[in-house]
Design a protein around this motif. Structure first.
Motif, PDB file in Angstrom:
ATOM      1  N   ALA A  16      10.722  -9.526  -6.801  1.00  0.00           N
ATOM      2  CA  ALA A  16      11.014  -8.462  -5.714  1.00  0.00           C
ATOM      3  C   ALA A  16      12.061  -9.091  -4.446  1.00  0.00           C
ATOM      4  O   ALA A  16      12.083 -10.293  -4.616  1.00  0.00           O
ATOM      5  N   PRO A  17      12.510  -8.236  -3.700  1.00  0.00           N
ATOM      6  CA  PRO A  17      13.622  -8.742  -2.924  1.00  0.00           C
ATOM      7  C   PRO A  17      12.995  -9.841  -1.756  1.00  0.00           C
ATOM      8  O   PRO A  17      11.822  -9.171  -1.469  1.00  0.00           O
ATOM      9  N   THR A  18      13.346 -10.808  -1.769  1.00  0.00           N
ATOM     10  CA  THR A  18      12.890 -11.699  -0.426  1.00  0.00           C
ATOM     11  C   THR A  18      13.654 -11.465   0.798  1.00  0.00           C
ATOM     12  O   THR A  18      14.377 -10.273   0.771  1.00  0.00           O
ATOM     13  N   ASN A  19      13.366 -12.268   1.863  1.00  0.00           N
ATOM     14  CA  ASN A  19      14.025 -11.786   3.174  1.00  0.00           C
ATOM     15  C   ASN A  19      15.306 -12.673   3.319  1.00  0.00           C
ATOM     16  O   ASN A  19      15.753 -12.596   4.407  1.00  0.00           O
ATOM     17  N   ASN A  20      15.659 -13.353   2.320  1.00  0.00           N
ATOM     18  CA  ASN A  20      16.988 -14.084   2.321  1.00  0.00           C
ATOM     19  C   ASN A  20      18.000 -13.206   1.350  1.00  0.00           C
ATOM     20  O   ASN A  20      17.899 -13.222   0.240  1.00  0.00           O
ATOM     21  N   PRO A  21      18.958 -12.571   2.163  1.00  0.00           N
ATOM     22  CA  PRO A  21      19.934 -11.751   1.224  1.00  0.00           C
ATOM     23  C   PRO A  21      20.660 -12.550   0.182  1.00  0.00           C
ATOM     24  O   PRO A  21      21.000 -12.089  -0.725  1.00  0.00           O
ATOM     25  N   GLU A  22      20.920 -13.836   0.358  1.00  0.00           N
ATOM     26  CA  GLU A  22      21.709 -14.783  -0.510  1.00  0.00           C
ATOM     27  C   GLU A  22      20.890 -14.694  -1.923  1.00  0.00           C
ATOM     28  O   GLU A  22      21.519 -14.607  -2.984  1.00  0.00           O
ATOM     29  N   ILE A  23      19.744 -15.047  -1.736  1.00  0.00           N
ATOM     30  CA  ILE A  23      18.773 -15.404  -2.909  1.00  0.00           C
ATOM     31  C   ILE A  23      18.696 -14.084  -3.502  1.00  0.00           C
ATOM     32  O   ILE A  23      18.720 -13.781  -4.793  1.00  0.00           O
ATOM     33  N   ASN A  24      18.619 -12.662  -2.921  1.00  0.00           N
ATOM     34  CA  ASN A  24      18.390 -11.528  -3.416  1.00  0.00           C
ATOM     35  C   ASN A  24      19.735 -11.043  -4.188  1.00  0.00           C
ATOM     36  O   ASN A  24      19.794 -10.690  -5.447  1.00  0.00           O
ATOM     37  N   ARG A  25      20.992 -11.545  -3.713  1.00  0.00           N
ATOM     38  CA  ARG A  25      22.244 -11.355  -4.296  1.00  0.00           C
ATOM     39  C   ARG A  25      22.343 -12.017  -5.655  1.00  0.00           C
ATOM     40  O   ARG A  25      22.820 -11.393  -6.651  1.00  0.00           O
ATOM     41  N   MET A  26      21.696 -13.234  -5.630  1.00  0.00           N
ATOM     42  CA  MET A  26      21.805 -14.060  -6.896  1.00  0.00           C
ATOM     43  C   MET A  26      21.093 -13.637  -8.035  1.00  0.00           C
ATOM     44  O   MET A  26      21.328 -13.714  -9.061  1.00  0.00           O
ATOM     45  N   MET A  27      19.632 -13.204  -7.427  1.00  0.00           N
ATOM     46  CA  MET A  27      18.514 -12.980  -8.422  1.00  0.00           C
ATOM     47  C   MET A  27      18.803 -11.335  -8.863  1.00  0.00           C
ATOM     48  O   MET A  27      18.048 -10.869  -9.786  1.00  0.00           O
ATOM     49  N   GLY A  28      19.792 -10.731  -8.224  1.00  0.00           N
ATOM     50  CA  GLY A  28      20.366  -9.282  -8.694  1.00  0.00           C
ATOM     51  C   GLY A  28      19.270  -8.374  -8.295  1.00  0.00           C
ATOM     52  O   GLY A  28      19.335  -7.200  -8.643  1.00  0.00           O
ATOM     53  N   THR A  29      18.454  -8.760  -7.156  1.00  0.00           N
ATOM     54  CA  THR A  29      17.464  -7.558  -6.590  1.00  0.00           C
ATOM     55  C   THR A  29      18.335  -6.907  -5.704  1.00  0.00           C
ATOM     56  O   THR A  29      18.034  -6.005  -4.982  1.00  0.00           O
ATOM     57  N   GLU A  30      19.730  -7.389  -5.132  1.00  0.00           N
ATOM     58  CA  GLU A  30      20.418  -6.707  -4.139  1.00  0.00           C
ATOM     59  C   GLU A  30      21.980  -6.916  -4.566  1.00  0.00           C
ATOM     60  O   GLU A  30      22.445  -7.940  -5.177  1.00  0.00           O
ATOM     61  N   GLY A  31      22.840  -5.836  -4.407  1.00  0.00           N
ATOM     62  CA  GLY A  31      24.187  -6.010  -4.621  1.00  0.00           C
ATOM     63  C   GLY A  31      24.533  -5.650  -6.440  1.00  0.00           C
ATOM     64  O   GLY A  31      23.293  -5.529  -7.054  1.00  0.00           O
ATOM     65  N   ASN A  32      25.608  -6.177  -6.850  1.00  0.00           N
ATOM     66  CA  ASN A  32      25.836  -5.931  -8.282  1.00  0.00           C
ATOM     67  C   ASN A  32      26.621  -7.259  -8.808  1.00  0.00           C
ATOM     68  O   ASN A  32      27.822  -7.092  -9.425  1.00  0.00           O
ATOM     69  N   LEU A  33      26.484  -8.479  -8.448  1.00  0.00           N
ATOM     70  CA  LEU A  33      27.355  -9.697  -8.697  1.00  0.00           C
ATOM     71  C   LEU A  33      27.287  -9.826 -10.136  1.00  0.00           C
ATOM     72  O   LEU A  33      28.388 -10.051 -10.686  1.00  0.00           O
ATOM     73  N   GLY A  76      25.696 -35.344   0.857  1.00  0.00           N
ATOM     74  CA  GLY A  76      26.360 -35.521  -0.456  1.00  0.00           C
ATOM     75  C   GLY A  76      27.552 -34.767  -0.391  1.00  0.00           C
ATOM     76  O   GLY A  76      28.144 -34.049   0.497  1.00  0.00           O
ATOM     77  N   LEU A  77      28.360 -34.527  -1.743  1.00  0.00           N
ATOM     78  CA  LEU A  77      29.487 -33.815  -2.047  1.00  0.00           C
ATOM     79  C   LEU A  77      29.147 -32.199  -2.678  1.00  0.00           C
ATOM     80  O   LEU A  77      29.878 -31.397  -2.673  1.00  0.00           O
ATOM     81  N   LEU A  78      28.012 -32.007  -2.999  1.00  0.00           N
ATOM     82  CA  LEU A  78      27.771 -30.763  -3.551  1.00  0.00           C
ATOM     83  C   LEU A  78      27.924 -29.575  -2.732  1.00  0.00           C
ATOM     84  O   LEU A  78      27.245 -29.502  -1.561  1.00  0.00           O
ATOM     85  N   TYR A  79      28.603 -28.760  -3.014  1.00  0.00           N
ATOM     86  CA  TYR A  79      28.925 -27.657  -1.924  1.00  0.00           C
ATOM     87  C   TYR A  79      29.382 -26.311  -2.831  1.00  0.00           C
ATOM     88  O   TYR A  79      30.519 -26.350  -3.100  1.00  0.00           O
ATOM     89  N   SER A  80      28.427 -25.592  -2.821  1.00  0.00           N
ATOM     90  CA  SER A  80      28.808 -24.373  -3.681  1.00  0.00           C
ATOM     91  C   SER A  80      29.254 -23.340  -2.876  1.00  0.00           C
ATOM     92  O   SER A  80      28.783 -23.018  -1.813  1.00  0.00           O
ATOM     93  N   PRO A  81      30.492 -22.526  -3.214  1.00  0.00           N
ATOM     94  CA  PRO A  81      30.684 -21.377  -2.297  1.00  0.00           C
ATOM     95  C   PRO A  81      29.762 -20.325  -2.336  1.00  0.00           C
ATOM     96  O   PRO A  81      28.810 -20.311  -3.340  1.00  0.00           O
ATOM     97  N   PRO A  82      29.643 -19.424  -1.304  1.00  0.00           N
ATOM     98  CA  PRO A  82      28.370 -18.451  -1.200  1.00  0.00           C
ATOM     99  C   PRO A  82      28.365 -17.545  -2.345  1.00  0.00           C
ATOM    100  O   PRO A  82      29.498 -17.045  -2.616  1.00  0.00           O
ATOM    101  N   PHE A  83      27.327 -17.121  -2.423  1.00  0.00           N
ATOM    102  CA  PHE A  83      27.215 -16.051  -3.361  1.00  0.00           C
ATOM    103  C   PHE A  83      27.254 -14.983  -2.536  1.00  0.00           C
ATOM    104  O   PHE A  83      26.243 -14.294  -2.017  1.00  0.00           O
TER     105      PHE A  83
END
Lengths: 339, 431
Positions: free
Chosen positions: A265-282, A331-338
């Motif tokens: 189910a959609p969480t209250n973090n929109p980026e997680i939702n976009r990644m998990m496919g519960t929001e948007g169409n990435l 550290g150096l790990l830095y992922s661009p945003p979803f």
């Protein structure tokens, strides 16, 4: 049968010429299996275990891509490549993606017409010497014999380092890292050099680890990452964002254990939702379905979990995160945003 | 006066030789301590043998067969002797199936084992006279059966491939009396090739749909270990002998084109290292062929190794041909034998007999050369040692693995060499 196979191959050759234009994604989907170029055995990164199942940090990247594209992390055919054959295997289409502790360099990216899709491990070359040699800095190594694996960036960095410092060395060339290691243990060379990750793990397997020391100098930058061919950007995007999904998942706290819950189910973090496919169409933009990132993380967990299982302090390799920590942890790990 | 006391009138009874010249002592004196120089050499040699064995035997005999990591081995050895310089055999216990069968699916190991048994049954009548002759019938069937059992798939494709062979034979039978030799040869080779190229696939596909019978398919990547070495080595051995014989004959032929082609082929292949050919097989062929083509990697390697070994075989056989007296050729001509008949009945039996040692050492060389495939990323036994060393539990176990691999190869190479000696002895007696 031999002849008929040979003739069949010639025929297939003719037919394949007509299907040249198919994209890698379509090809992989039609084949139902991902061809992943890997090493012939690098501790912690890729090796088949006693039950013939490939394990390791680089292997996990391929499993994640297979999970994203085919829905099954085990639908991977691992093609072992050596330092010499890896790029031809990729260029000729024998493998779809190469995940084999391959350093991202200018000439490989530009001249060899490869695409690097980010970095899954930041490494650097170091030196190990027996304590009895009485050396405390790599700059004291004038005239030393060095066991070195041919055809790798290690070999080139070594030459650079010694030239910059105006000192000489005598190389003892070997084909494989295991060969280098056994020569070093047999005292056929004074210095064993490879990426720092390899040095620490090699030392831990020696009969008397305390008799050897790793010199403080790190003489090169070795960003290792997955590689594909030039020219198929959609496929490149899939590999790049699969890796980014692994890194982002750690940052966002999505783990193998809670990924199903977060995707339900959609969480209250929109980026997680976009990644998990519960929001948007990435997923759709990538040419995959909405659940692709869920499967990526469900395969072997997020970046941190994969690191923990294959390289971390609890494994025999026992590497600290160091440069490979999230940017939030220094550290150096830095992922661009979803987005 | 005759003084008879100096003349012996009866023979002395035979006495046993002195104790120092018979039995163990005698042998030792005769062979080991025969003079001061030999005595010194014997003592030095004994010392060398002793110091070698006193190191080797404790190293080999360690109770580490159940250990699960190198560190555990070191603990066991340290507890036993106070230092950790003993062999660590646990790695062999854990990994031997991988060294024998590679990544072959563990649930169907009976297939490669059955192929090996069938292989022995197939070559038995060639090797030994006392084996029932009926086993010769296995010969033509075996290659198709072996490929099917090893790689799996539909039963119809080996059957239809085999039918191509039958077809060729039938063509040869029916045309034998009617046409000349060249047309006979071309048609009896050409018809099966056409069959294999155009009819085998659709026909077997059709039947597979109607009566599906299939066994699990295994990709070539799953082949490894001794299974891979033997698949490549034995195929190359058995294909290279006939090809080599024809090349040797071609090189001596009066037909200019045949001769030039054979000479070029032999000299080119012999002038190039095997490792180059393997790189061509693994990388260059991939670049020349359109992307996406999947020409089986083992097939590529087998073809290259076969070509390589044929060129050497041709020269060995040519040596045998050169060793024959020209009277043999003239006698065959005088009897009115045709070229092929003379070769079959007079020349080849003698030439091959002379070349046996060369042929067999070539065979042994080919089998050992298959370990070179590890440089192109195939997991032959040598390639597998890298895999095992990448496992952190076994990192550092070098000798044990290499000793094990060496033993595996030794079994095959040594039996080939003993067989060739047996064959030479047998053939010498018959003459």
């Amino acid at each position: 049968m031999k002849k008929s196979l040979f003739m069949g191959a010639l025929l297939a050759l003719g037919m394949a010429a007509t299907t040249l234009s198919a994209s890698t994604l379509e090809e992989v989907k039609a084949r139902g299996i991902l061809n992943c170029g890997t090493s012939t055995g690098v501790a912690g990164f890729s090796l088949p275990d006693a039950n013939n199942v490939y394990q390791g940090f680089d292997v996990a990247v391929c499993r994640a891509v297979a999970a994203a594209v085919l829905g099954d992390p085990m639908a991977v055919e691992f093609v072992p490549t050596t330092g010499k054959t890896r790029f031809t295997a990729l260029a000729s289409g024998e493998v779809d993606v190469l995940s084999r502790t391959t350093t991202w360099t200018f000439s490989r990216d530009v001249d060899l017409k490869l695409d690097f899709h980010g970095v899954n491990y930041y490494d650097g070359q170091g030196f190990m010497v027996p304590k009895s040699l009485g050396v405390t800095s790599a700059k004291d190594l004038d005239g030393a014999t060095v066991c070195i694996q041919v055809g790798t960036t290690t070999e080139l960095n070594l030459a650079d380092f010694f030239r910059v410092n105006g000192i000489t060395y005598e190389p003892v060339p070997t084909e494989k890292s295991s060969e280098s290691r056994s020569l070093y243990q047999a005292e056929a060379c004074d210095v064993y050099t490879t990426d720092a990750s390899g040095l620490a793990s090699a030392r831990s397997t020696f009969a008397d680890p305390d008799a050897h020391m790793i010199l403080p100098e790190i003489v090169s930058k070795e960003p290792l990452g997955p590689v594909t061919r030039h020219g198929d950007n959609q496929w490149g995007d899939i590999v790049r964002w699969t890796l980014n999904a692994l890194i982002s998942a750690e940052e966002l706290g999505i783990t193998k254990a809670n990924v199903a819950e977060m995707a339900a189910a959609p969480t209250n973090n929109p980026e997680i939702n976009r990644m998990m496919g519960t929001e948007g169409n990435l997923g759709e933009m990538l040419g995959l379905d909405a659940d692709w990132a869920v499967r990526v993380i469900a395969a072997e967990g997020n970046y941190g979990e994969i690191f923990e299982n294959h390289l971390g302090p609890n494994t025999q390799i026992g590497l600290e995160r160091g440069l490979n920590a999230q940017w939030t942890d220094g550290g150096l790990l830095y992922s661009p945003p979803f987005r | 006066m005759r003084n008879v006391s100096f003349v012996r009138s009866e023979m002395l009874a035979e006495q046993t030789p002195p104790l120092t010249s018979i039995g163990v002592i005698g042998w030792t004196r005769e062979n080991l301590f025969n003079g001061w120089f030999n005595s010194i050499l014997t003592i030095i040699s004994l010392y060398i043998v002793y110091s070698f064995l006193s190191f080797l035997i404790p190293w080999v005999l360690t109770p580490t067969w159940k250990a699960t990591s190198l560190n555990e081995c070191r603990e066991i050895n340290t507890a036993l002797t106070g230092h950790h310089s003993g062999a660590c055999w646990g790695v062999i216990t854990e990994r031997w199936p991988q060294f024998i069968f590679g990544f072959y699916d563990r649930s169907i190991l009976w297939r490669p084992i059955l192929v090996f048994v069938l292989f022995l049954a197939t070559i038995a009548p060639i090797l030994f006279e006392r084996v029932p002759r009926k086993l010769f019938l296995l010969g033509p069937v075996f290659p198709f059966l072996a490929v099917w059992l090893l790689w799996g798939g539909s039963i119809w494709s080996p059957i239809f491939s085999f039918l191509g062979l039958v077809l060729g034979y039938l063509v040869w039978r029916s045309l034998k009396e009617r046409v000349n030799a060249v047309i006979l040869l071309l048609s009896s080779i050409g018809v099966p090739i056409i069959w294999w190229m155009f009819l085998t696939e659709p026909a077997s596909g059709l039947l597979a749909e109607m009566i599906p019978y299939e066994i699990q398919v295994l990709p070539s990547r799953d082949f490894g270990g001794l299974l891979l070495s033997l698949t490549i080595g034995l195929t190359a051995i058995f294909c290279s002998l006939p090809i080599g014989i024809f090349l040797a004959l071609g090189r001596q032929s009066d037909l200019l084109i045949v001769k030039v082609l054979c000479v070029w082929f032999i000299e080119f292949i012999r002038g190039v290292p095997l490792i180059t050919l393997l790189f061509v097989a693994s990388t260059l062929l991939n670049i020349f062929m359109p992307p996406g083509t999947n020409f089986d990697i083992i097939m590529r390697v087998v073809i290259m190794v076969t070509l390589f070994s044929s060129a050497y075989m041709a020269e060995v056989v040519r040596g045998g041909l050169a060793g024959l007296d020209s009277g043999q050729y003239e006698a065959a001509n005088a009897l009115g034998f045709s070229y092929w008949k003379a070769q079959r009945l007079i020349i080849m039996p003698q030439a091959l007999k002379i070349s046996i040692p060369g042929i067999v050492s070539n065979f042994i060389g080919v089998l050992k050369d298959t370990t070179l495939v590890s440089v192109i990323g195939l997991f032959d036994p040598i390639g597998l040692t890298t895999v095992v060393l990448a496992d952190m539990r076994w990192n550092g176990v070098y000798w044990e693995l290499n000793v094990f691999v060496a033993l595996c190869f030794f079994v095959f190479c040594f039996s080939m060499s003993r067989y060739s000696m047996y064959l030479e002895r047998k053939l010498r007696k018959e003459n």
